[in-house]
Write a protein that holds these residues in place. Structure first.
Motif, PDB file in Angstrom:
ATOM      1  N   PHE A 240       0.526  -1.184  -0.252  1.00 45.91           N
ATOM      2  CA  PHE A 240      -0.424   0.013   0.134  1.00 45.91           C
ATOM      3  C   PHE A 240       1.584   0.969  -0.120  1.00 45.91           C
ATOM      4  O   PHE A 240       2.401   1.560   0.738  1.00 45.91           O
ATOM      5  CB  PHE A 240      -0.989   0.342   1.214  1.00 45.91           C
ATOM      6  N   PRO A 241       0.871   2.477  -0.675  1.00 48.40           N
ATOM      7  CA  PRO A 241       1.177   3.358  -0.843  1.00 48.40           C
ATOM      8  C   PRO A 241       1.496   4.304   0.946  1.00 48.40           C
ATOM      9  O   PRO A 241       2.381   4.458   0.476  1.00 48.40           O
ATOM     10  CB  PRO A 241       0.200   4.842  -2.041  1.00 48.40           C
ATOM     11  N   TRP A 242       0.609   3.949   1.123  1.00 49.59           N
ATOM     12  CA  TRP A 242       0.810   4.634   3.336  1.00 49.59           C
ATOM     13  C   TRP A 242       1.408   3.495   4.623  1.00 49.59           C
ATOM     14  O   TRP A 242       2.148   4.014   5.060  1.00 49.59           O
ATOM     15  CB  TRP A 242      -0.601   4.554   3.905  1.00 49.59           C
ATOM     16  N   GLU A 243       2.124   2.418   3.258  1.00 49.85           N
ATOM     17  CA  GLU A 243       3.207   2.135   3.992  1.00 49.85           C
ATOM     18  C   GLU A 243       4.550   2.900   3.980  1.00 49.85           C
ATOM     19  O   GLU A 243       5.689   2.536   5.038  1.00 49.85           O
ATOM     20  CB  GLU A 243       4.041   0.337   3.866  1.00 49.85           C
ATOM     21  N   VAL A 244       4.586   3.327   3.235  1.00 47.68           N
ATOM     22  CA  VAL A 244       5.821   4.383   3.798  1.00 47.68           C
ATOM     23  C   VAL A 244       5.390   5.126   5.450  1.00 47.68           C
ATOM     24  O   VAL A 244       6.945   6.079   5.760  1.00 47.68           O
ATOM     25  CB  VAL A 244       5.674   5.659   3.030  1.00 47.68           C
ATOM     26  N   ILE A 245       4.547   4.883   6.234  1.00 50.78           N
ATOM     27  CA  ILE A 245       4.560   5.825   7.510  1.00 50.78           C
ATOM     28  C   ILE A 245       4.710   4.426   7.828  1.00 50.78           C
ATOM     29  O   ILE A 245       3.790   3.360   8.048  1.00 50.78           O
ATOM     30  CB  ILE A 245       3.172   6.556   7.200  1.00 50.78           C
ATOM     31  N   ASP A 246       5.269   4.594   9.089  1.00 56.34           N
ATOM     32  CA  ASP A 246       5.578   3.327  10.355  1.00 56.34           C
ATOM     33  C   ASP A 246       5.128   4.030  11.424  1.00 56.34           C
ATOM     34  O   ASP A 246       4.919   4.931  12.173  1.00 56.34           O
ATOM     35  CB  ASP A 246       6.974   2.789  10.744  1.00 56.34           C
ATOM     36  N   LEU A 247       3.446   3.194  11.693  1.00 59.33           N
ATOM     37  CA  LEU A 247       2.951   3.905  12.707  1.00 59.33           C
ATOM     38  C   LEU A 247       3.162   2.627  14.380  1.00 59.33           C
ATOM     39  O   LEU A 247       2.453   3.007  15.596  1.00 59.33           O
ATOM     40  CB  LEU A 247       1.720   3.810  12.654  1.00 59.33           C
ATOM     41  N   GLY A 248       3.786   2.201  14.232  1.00 59.00           N
ATOM     42  CA  GLY A 248       4.347   1.350  15.676  1.00 59.00           C
ATOM     43  C   GLY A 248       3.145   0.064  15.101  1.00 59.00           C
ATOM     44  O   GLY A 248       3.878  -0.597  16.160  1.00 59.00           O
ATOM     45  N   VAL A 249       2.702  -0.487  14.114  1.00 60.80           N
ATOM     46  CA  VAL A 249       1.060  -0.973  14.307  1.00 60.80           C
ATOM     47  C   VAL A 249       1.638  -2.119  13.350  1.00 60.80           C
ATOM     48  O   VAL A 249       1.580  -2.001  12.159  1.00 60.80           O
ATOM     49  CB  VAL A 249      -0.684   0.048  14.540  1.00 60.80           C
ATOM     50  N   LYS A 250       1.882  -3.286  13.626  1.00 63.13           N
ATOM     51  CA  LYS A 250       1.863  -3.933  12.791  1.00 63.13           C
ATOM     52  C   LYS A 250       1.337  -4.670  11.783  1.00 63.13           C
ATOM     53  O   LYS A 250      -0.275  -4.684  12.268  1.00 63.13           O
ATOM     54  CB  LYS A 250       2.377  -5.904  13.487  1.00 63.13           C
ATOM     55  N   LYS A 251       1.040  -4.724  10.621  1.00 60.97           N
ATOM     56  CA  LYS A 251       0.381  -5.167   9.000  1.00 60.97           C
ATOM     57  C   LYS A 251      -0.708  -6.794   9.946  1.00 60.97           C
ATOM     58  O   LYS A 251      -1.291  -6.378   9.451  1.00 60.97           O
ATOM     59  CB  LYS A 251       1.120  -4.699   8.005  1.00 60.97           C
ATOM     60  N   GLU A 252       0.278  -7.670   9.777  1.00 58.34           N
ATOM     61  CA  GLU A 252       0.520  -8.610  10.686  1.00 58.34           C
ATOM     62  C   GLU A 252      -1.246  -8.755  11.425  1.00 58.34           C
ATOM     63  O   GLU A 252      -2.392  -9.880  11.166  1.00 58.34           O
ATOM     64  CB  GLU A 252       1.033  -9.510  11.147  1.00 58.34           C
ATOM     65  N   PHE A 253      -1.014  -7.962  12.469  1.00 55.55           N
ATOM     66  CA  PHE A 253      -1.939  -7.650  13.347  1.00 55.55           C
ATOM     67  C   PHE A 253      -3.187  -7.075  12.769  1.00 55.55           C
ATOM     68  O   PHE A 253      -4.723  -7.640  13.518  1.00 55.55           O
ATOM     69  CB  PHE A 253      -1.751  -6.642  14.669  1.00 55.55           C
ATOM     70  N   LEU A 254      -3.206  -6.189  11.928  1.00 57.51           N
ATOM     71  CA  LEU A 254      -4.150  -5.817  11.255  1.00 57.51           C
ATOM     72  C   LEU A 254      -5.427  -6.717  10.296  1.00 57.51           C
ATOM     73  O   LEU A 254      -6.253  -6.306  10.313  1.00 57.51           O
ATOM     74  CB  LEU A 254      -3.840  -3.815  10.167  1.00 57.51           C
TER      75      LEU A 254
ATOM     76  N   LYS B  52       1.077  -7.200  24.127  1.00 56.32           N
ATOM     77  CA  LYS B  52       1.514  -6.647  22.510  1.00 56.32           C
ATOM     78  C   LYS B  52       1.442  -7.351  20.993  1.00 56.32           C
ATOM     79  O   LYS B  52       2.830  -7.456  20.422  1.00 56.32           O
ATOM     80  CB  LYS B  52       3.378  -7.007  22.794  1.00 56.32           C
ATOM     81  N   ARG B  53       0.289  -7.160  21.406  1.00 52.08           N
ATOM     82  CA  ARG B  53       0.006  -8.161  20.077  1.00 52.08           C
ATOM     83  C   ARG B  53      -0.421  -7.586  18.875  1.00 52.08           C
ATOM     84  O   ARG B  53       0.454  -7.864  17.553  1.00 52.08           O
ATOM     85  CB  ARG B  53      -2.150  -8.616  20.093  1.00 52.08           C
ATOM     86  N   CYS B  54      -0.129  -5.708  18.912  1.00 52.33           N
ATOM     87  CA  CYS B  54      -0.431  -5.198  17.924  1.00 52.33           C
ATOM     88  C   CYS B  54       0.541  -4.309  16.987  1.00 52.33           C
ATOM     89  O   CYS B  54       1.186  -4.200  16.809  1.00 52.33           O
ATOM     90  CB  CYS B  54      -1.799  -3.993  17.908  1.00 52.33           C
ATOM     91  N   GLY B  55       1.894  -4.748  18.622  1.00 54.61           N
ATOM     92  CA  GLY B  55       2.984  -3.917  18.394  1.00 54.61           C
ATOM     93  C   GLY B  55       3.525  -2.528  18.970  1.00 54.61           C
ATOM     94  O   GLY B  55       4.535  -2.059  19.385  1.00 54.61           O
ATOM     95  N   ALA B  56       1.957  -1.617  19.460  1.00 57.70           N
ATOM     96  CA  ALA B  56       2.011   0.131  19.133  1.00 57.70           C
ATOM     97  C   ALA B  56       3.325  -0.359  20.663  1.00 57.70           C
ATOM     98  O   ALA B  56       4.359   0.907  20.846  1.00 57.70           O
ATOM     99  CB  ALA B  56       1.226   0.522  19.637  1.00 57.70           C
ATOM    100  N   CYS B  57       3.405  -0.501  21.581  1.00 48.48           N
ATOM    101  CA  CYS B  57       3.504  -0.582  22.934  1.00 48.48           C
ATOM    102  C   CYS B  57       5.033  -1.720  23.061  1.00 48.48           C
ATOM    103  O   CYS B  57       5.044  -1.740  24.075  1.00 48.48           O
ATOM    104  CB  CYS B  57       3.021  -1.508  24.313  1.00 48.48           C
ATOM    105  N   LEU B  58       5.605  -2.434  22.292  1.00 50.21           N
ATOM    106  CA  LEU B  58       6.998  -2.900  21.841  1.00 50.21           C
ATOM    107  C   LEU B  58       8.047  -2.247  22.425  1.00 50.21           C
ATOM    108  O   LEU B  58       8.336  -1.115  22.023  1.00 50.21           O
ATOM    109  CB  LEU B  58       6.922  -3.903  20.649  1.00 50.21           C
TER     110      LEU B  58
END
Length: 539
Positions: A497-511, A533-539
């Protein structure tokens, strides 16, 4: 804009001599921009630096010239132009503003003078459609990068050295079928505020907003409820309820008998909010809330609404089945219980927000919207008719727009014709509910929002056409690809996706896991801060 300035309190009026001038531009009307707490906080944060003079611009109305609110200066007088973009469709207004200022809207046609940057959540979600028009992006919360930005403005470092800076010159490539093949830069990690030292409070007061003459106080940022349609719930992860000591400190800045809007209640500690509200009520303040979580409403909390005449509940979907799919987590009993509590506390109007076009929506879900509104009508009347008055229901319906960085980023946008039919039917049925006012968005504009939200730089001529007065049909004709390629297809699991140039800290696998759970009709628990730790934002 002298009339606006004279109606404001708390505005910054600084001398320019010896200071770096920054133009903070909200590419929509003054009313919309000044209703946005994030925009206000950027303005107040930058002006807290003595070396900076930050002035506001808005989309001019009624043929008025484009001038700063504070000193009536043109955009070209400023060393930095910073657009704060909250809504995807405002990209069109961004281009209009540049042209009105006499600035070539295309980045490649401008001289290398004052940089034109963009920030705000629309650019965090997907900056790629903006790349033809701005020089770069600041991806993050202002408190987290303001010191770096000021250092760059003072010449102490290059803008490119700011950790959350994304240069708009990054390249992408597409394959022969139109799919994005490669993003030729490393993802930029969004920066966020982990701790705050001063209250997230806006003392800029004006009558010309949704929150007229209201001090805005943010009680927390982000929401961990995990609604699968909600971009903000991902953008602001991890959720951060602000400490009660910081919130209580804000009370000292608020005058007696003021009107105070509390923002960010979604994940806040209820005891903290009740204590805060009591302190404000002790100062004879009027408290308002942006929205209420129906299943969190208690009698103690409802009593705080004694001076608020309008309350808002967002069931989002008409049936519990569909609310499970979107992970809203609200059952009918909780919604009706909240309705009764609000009626007992004397509200005069109840706003209800629903969406149509959600994944796996059926006719039964549409009927559910009407049936739920009828039950809420009955619940309200049972409490208020014996007291001699009727609470107005304001039923608002929006077309669902799949957003980047959410579990529904793989979902197609529903056909405009289908959405129109649904709105027509709901409008007709809502007329049968007493004292109910129905409003809905226009599906064609929702389609434009969806196109920009999940599109890319190939929308350049489409955006230019709209900014220069073409209608949607004419603008669509300027696209180099079929708009249905962006709007109407379900995305592939591994698609880039074009927006994957941004890393929000939330894993694509979780989404994607959440998208699978949605298809299965399964819910997921809310955030457990510090434990999950499931989504990755708190890692």
């Amino acid at each position: 804009m002298p009339s606006l300035l004279t109606s404001e309190k708390g505005v910054f009026k600084k001398r320019w001599r010896g200071r770096v001038p920054v133009a903070l531009v909200f590419p929509n009307t003054y009313h919309v921009g000044m209703s946005n707490l994030g925009f206000r906080l950027v303005y107040e944060t930058l002006n807290a630096y003595d070396e900076i003079v930050c002035e506001r611009f808005f989309l001019p109305e009624d043929g008025k010239p484009l001038r700063s609110v504070e000193s009536n200066r043109p955009l070209t007088d400023f060393s930095l132009v910073l657009f704060s973009v909250s809504f995807e469709a405002d990209l069109v207004n961004l281009v209009k503003i540049l042209e009105q200022a006499g600035i070539p809207p295309l980045r490649t046609e401008r001289k290398k003078d004052s940089p034109i940057l963009a920030g705000g959540i629309a650019t965090w979600l997907n900056p790629d459609p903006f790349t033809p028009f701005v020089d770069g992006f600041l991806i993050g919360e202002i408190e987290a990068f303001s010191a770096d930005l000021v250092s760059a403005l003072l010449g102490e470092k290059a803008i490119e050295e700011i950790p959350c800076y994304l240069d708009a010159k990054y390249e992408v490539s597409f394959d022969a079928d139109g799919f994005l093949k490669e993003i030729k830069t490393a993802p930029i990690k969004r920066v966020f505020t982990q701790e705050i030292s001063r209250p997230p409070f806006s003392g800029l007061i004006t009558k010309e907003t949704e929150f007229a003459d209201t001090y805005l106080l943010e009680v927390g940022r982000g929401c961990g409820r995990g609604c699968r349609f909600c971009a903000a719930g991902i953008l602001y992860r991890p959720p951060r309820p602000w400490p009660k000591e910081i919130l209580h400190k804000a009370v000292s800045f608020i005058p007696d008998k003021a009107k105070v809007g509390l923002v960010g209640l979604e994940f806040a500690n209820q005891e903290t909010i009740i204590e805060l509200a009591r302190r404000l009520l002790a100062k004879d303040c009027t408290i308002t809330f942006s929205s209420l979580r129906a299943d969190a409403l208690t009698e103690d909390f409802a009593r705080l609404l004694v001076r608020q005449k309008t309350a808002t509940i967002a069931p989002e979907a008409g049936t519990e089945r569909l609310r499970r799919i979107i992970n809203k987590g609200l059952d009918e009993e909780a919604i009706l219980s909240a309705t009764e509590l609000l009626a007992k506390e004397g509200i005069k109007a109840l706003k209800l927000y629903f969406m149509i076009g959600l994944p796996f929506e059926t006719d039964e879900d549409l009927r559910g919207i009407v049936n739920l509104a009828k039950k809420m009508r009955h619940t309200l009347d049972k409490v208020t008719r014996p007291k001699g008055y009727v609470v107005e229901i304001r039923l608002s319906v929006a077309s669902f727009v799949p957003k980047p960085h959410t579990p529904f980023q793989w979902v197609p946008f529903e056909n405009k014709g289908s959405l129109k039919k649904k709105i027509t039917w709901l409008k007709k049925e809502s007329r049968k509910i007493a004292s109910t006012r129905f409003t809905a968005d226009l599906p064609k504009w929702a389609a434009m929002q969806a196109l920009i939200a999940r599109g890319d730089r190939r929308l350049k001529n489409f955006i230019l056409a709209l900014a220069r007065g073409k209608n949607l049909s004419q603008a669509f004709a300027s696209l180099p690809l079929n708009p249905l390629f962006i709007l109407a297809r379900e995305r592939q699991k591994e698609e880039l996706f074009p927006w994957e140039v941004i890393d929000l800290g939330v894993k694509k696998e979780f989404l994607y896991e959440e998208w699978v759970r949605a298809r299965q009709g399964k819910t997921s628990p809310p955030c457990h801060l510090g434990k999950c730790k499931r989504c990755g934002a708190c890692l």
